[in-house]
Scaffold this active site. Structure first.
Site, PDB file in Angstrom:
ATOM      1  N   ASN A 101       0.862  -1.187   0.000  1.00  0.00           N
ATOM      2  CA  ASN A 101       0.000   0.000   0.000  1.00  0.00           C
ATOM      3  C   ASN A 101       0.895   1.233   0.000  1.00  0.00           C
ATOM      4  O   ASN A 101       2.060   1.162   0.378  1.00  0.00           O
ATOM      5  CB  ASN A 101      -0.895   0.008   1.241  1.00  0.00           C
ATOM      6  CG  ASN A 101      -2.074  -0.929   1.080  1.00  0.00           C
ATOM      7  OD1 ASN A 101      -2.383  -1.365  -0.030  1.00  0.00           O
ATOM      8  ND2 ASN A 101      -2.736  -1.224   2.185  1.00  0.00           N
ATOM      9  N   LYS A 182      -6.264   3.737  -4.951  1.00  0.00           N
ATOM     10  CA  LYS A 182      -6.170   3.069  -3.646  1.00  0.00           C
ATOM     11  C   LYS A 182      -5.543   4.021  -2.614  1.00  0.00           C
ATOM     12  O   LYS A 182      -5.941   4.050  -1.448  1.00  0.00           O
ATOM     13  CB  LYS A 182      -5.340   1.784  -3.789  1.00  0.00           C
ATOM     14  CG  LYS A 182      -5.362   0.948  -2.525  1.00  0.00           C
ATOM     15  CD  LYS A 182      -5.081  -0.512  -2.754  1.00  0.00           C
ATOM     16  CE  LYS A 182      -5.523  -1.304  -1.532  1.00  0.00           C
ATOM     17  NZ  LYS A 182      -4.618  -2.331  -1.137  1.00  0.00           N
ATOM     18  N   ASN A 200     -13.720   0.825  10.325  1.00  0.00           N
ATOM     19  CA  ASN A 200     -13.967   1.668   9.150  1.00  0.00           C
ATOM     20  C   ASN A 200     -15.376   2.255   9.086  1.00  0.00           C
ATOM     21  O   ASN A 200     -15.576   3.337   8.526  1.00  0.00           O
ATOM     22  CB  ASN A 200     -13.708   0.864   7.866  1.00  0.00           C
ATOM     23  CG  ASN A 200     -12.253   0.457   7.741  1.00  0.00           C
ATOM     24  OD1 ASN A 200     -11.411   0.889   8.546  1.00  0.00           O
ATOM     25  ND2 ASN A 200     -11.937  -0.358   6.755  1.00  0.00           N
ATOM     26  N   GLU A 262       2.274   3.229   7.808  1.00  0.00           N
ATOM     27  CA  GLU A 262       2.692   3.508   6.427  1.00  0.00           C
ATOM     28  C   GLU A 262       2.346   4.954   6.018  1.00  0.00           C
ATOM     29  O   GLU A 262       2.339   5.280   4.842  1.00  0.00           O
ATOM     30  CB  GLU A 262       2.040   2.494   5.473  1.00  0.00           C
ATOM     31  CG  GLU A 262       2.486   1.056   5.786  1.00  0.00           C
ATOM     32  CD  GLU A 262       1.965   0.003   4.809  1.00  0.00           C
ATOM     33  OE1 GLU A 262       2.775  -0.612   4.100  1.00  0.00           O
ATOM     34  OE2 GLU A 262       0.735  -0.221   4.790  1.00  0.00           O
TER      35      GLU A 262
END
Ligand SMILES: NC(=O)c1ccc[n+]([C@@H]2O[C@H](COP(=O)([O-])OP(=O)(O)OC[C@H]3O[C@@H](n4cnc5c(N)ncnc54)[C@H](OP(=O)(O)O)[C@@H]3O)[C@@H](O)[C@H]2O)c1
Length: 300
Positions: A101, A182, A200, A262
């Site tokens: 990702n 993405k 989420n 990340e």
């Protein structure tokens, strides 16, 4: 073709075990330790709850000169350190496939391995490594690969074995566009769910915040040649959040387990791209700084 997996975490172990059980030749490489075990036993827990025992061969640094295909499945911030150890050692014929990702390491790869066939991909497969020897497949997903350089365009042959192993894999001539799409979803869902420390589905209660983040990003997306209106981006984000309402994002999980996130290659990458063309993203910058502050409490 022998698949060498660099980064046998959740996604790497999922790909390795599924490829192995569908008859592919697979092995694992760790560029951090010189001594390797001969093999790594791994139990794959399938989506239907059944189990499959796999023995994944491990290869040593000495074998690097014989590699035929390298699939890199580390976290995005581990990609460059992991590959640095292979500069000047990997044969020029060996394709390198990145699967992570976020965005950013592609530019480094093009500079440091200019003669290798280079590819990148996105996957929405879900996996969870319960312990070092137990990988749980948590969700079917789509995996798309595409070329980063001309030599990489000749590796569409990777798709059938991947599709056979995972249920879906396809080639994309617009892989950068897929990565960007993405990236945008991740740049909104991940930091918000991490900061609110919720699954989420929480995004439906924060619609104004999501809309404002999308609106702020829109000039950058236009500059990147995406033509859809800001409302279309908001819709995609709410749809993903709804479809994965019970799931915790990887950034929420990383912070909850005091692991580095990340963010530098998700929001950080967007901030860098925006700065290059003089666009300011104060709301995204604020999210970035908040995540970095939380991260700094447990990373050095
Ligand atoms: N998990 C999912 O369901 C999922 C779904 C879609 C996309 N992704 C993306 O896929 C990427 C990988 O995610 P993940 O969840 O699989 O992460 P992960 O479980 O942390 O796996 C990364 C693995 O790489 C290993 N590693 C790091 N440097 C290495 C090196 N030099 N040599 C060999 N191994 C090395 C790590 O070992 P250590 O743990 O010892 O550092 C770890 O086992 C991320 O970008 C993530 O966002 C994940």
């Amino acid at each position: 073709m022998q698949w060498t997996i660099l980064g046998a975490g959740a996604i790497g172990s999922l790909f390795a075990t599924h490829l192995l059980r569908t008859g592919q030749d697979v092995n694992l490489l760790d560029t951090r330790c010189a001594r390797q075990h001969a093999s790594h036993p791994m139990m794959l827990e399938l989506l239907d709850g059944s189990f499959c025992m796999c023995e994944l061969p491990c290869i040593s640094h000495q074998a690097v000169s014989d590699l035929t295909l390298l699939l890199v499945t580390t976290k995005v911030w581990q990609v460059i350190p992991a590959l640095e150890a292979l500069v000047g050692k990997l044969p020029h014929s060996c394709p390198i496939v990145l699967l992570h990702n976020g965005m950013g390491p592609e530019e480094w790869l093009l500079t440091h391995f200019p003669q290798n066939p280079l590819l990148t991909g996105v996957t929405s497969c879900g996996a969870f490594k319960k312990d070092p020897h137990h990988i749980k497949h948590t969700g079917l997903g789509e995996t798309w690969l595409g070329a980063l350089n001309e030599a990489g365009t000749h590796y569409q042959s990777l798709i059938p074995p991947l599709a056979n192993a995972l249920g879906h894999a396809a080639w994309s001539d617009q892989i950068r566009e897929r990565q960007w799409r993405k990236l945008v979803v991740n740049a909104i869902i991940n930091p918000l769910t991490a900061l609110y420390n919720q699954p989420n589905g929480m995004l439906s209660e924060h619609q104004a915040e999501v809309n404002a983040l999308c609106e702020e990003l829109h000039p950058l997306l236009i500059a990147e040649s995406f033509t859809e209106p800001v409302t279309a981006w908001c819709e995609v984000i709410f749809k993903v959040a709804e479809q994965t309402a019970q799931n915790y994002s990887s950034m929420q999980q990383d912070l909850a387990h005091q692991r580095k996130t990340e963010i530098d290659y998700i929001t950080g990458y967007l901030l860098q791209q925006a700065e290059k063309i003089g666009i300011k993203l104060p709301l995204h910058q604020d999210l970035y700084l908040k995540i970095k502050k939380l991260e700094s409490t447990f990373t050095t």
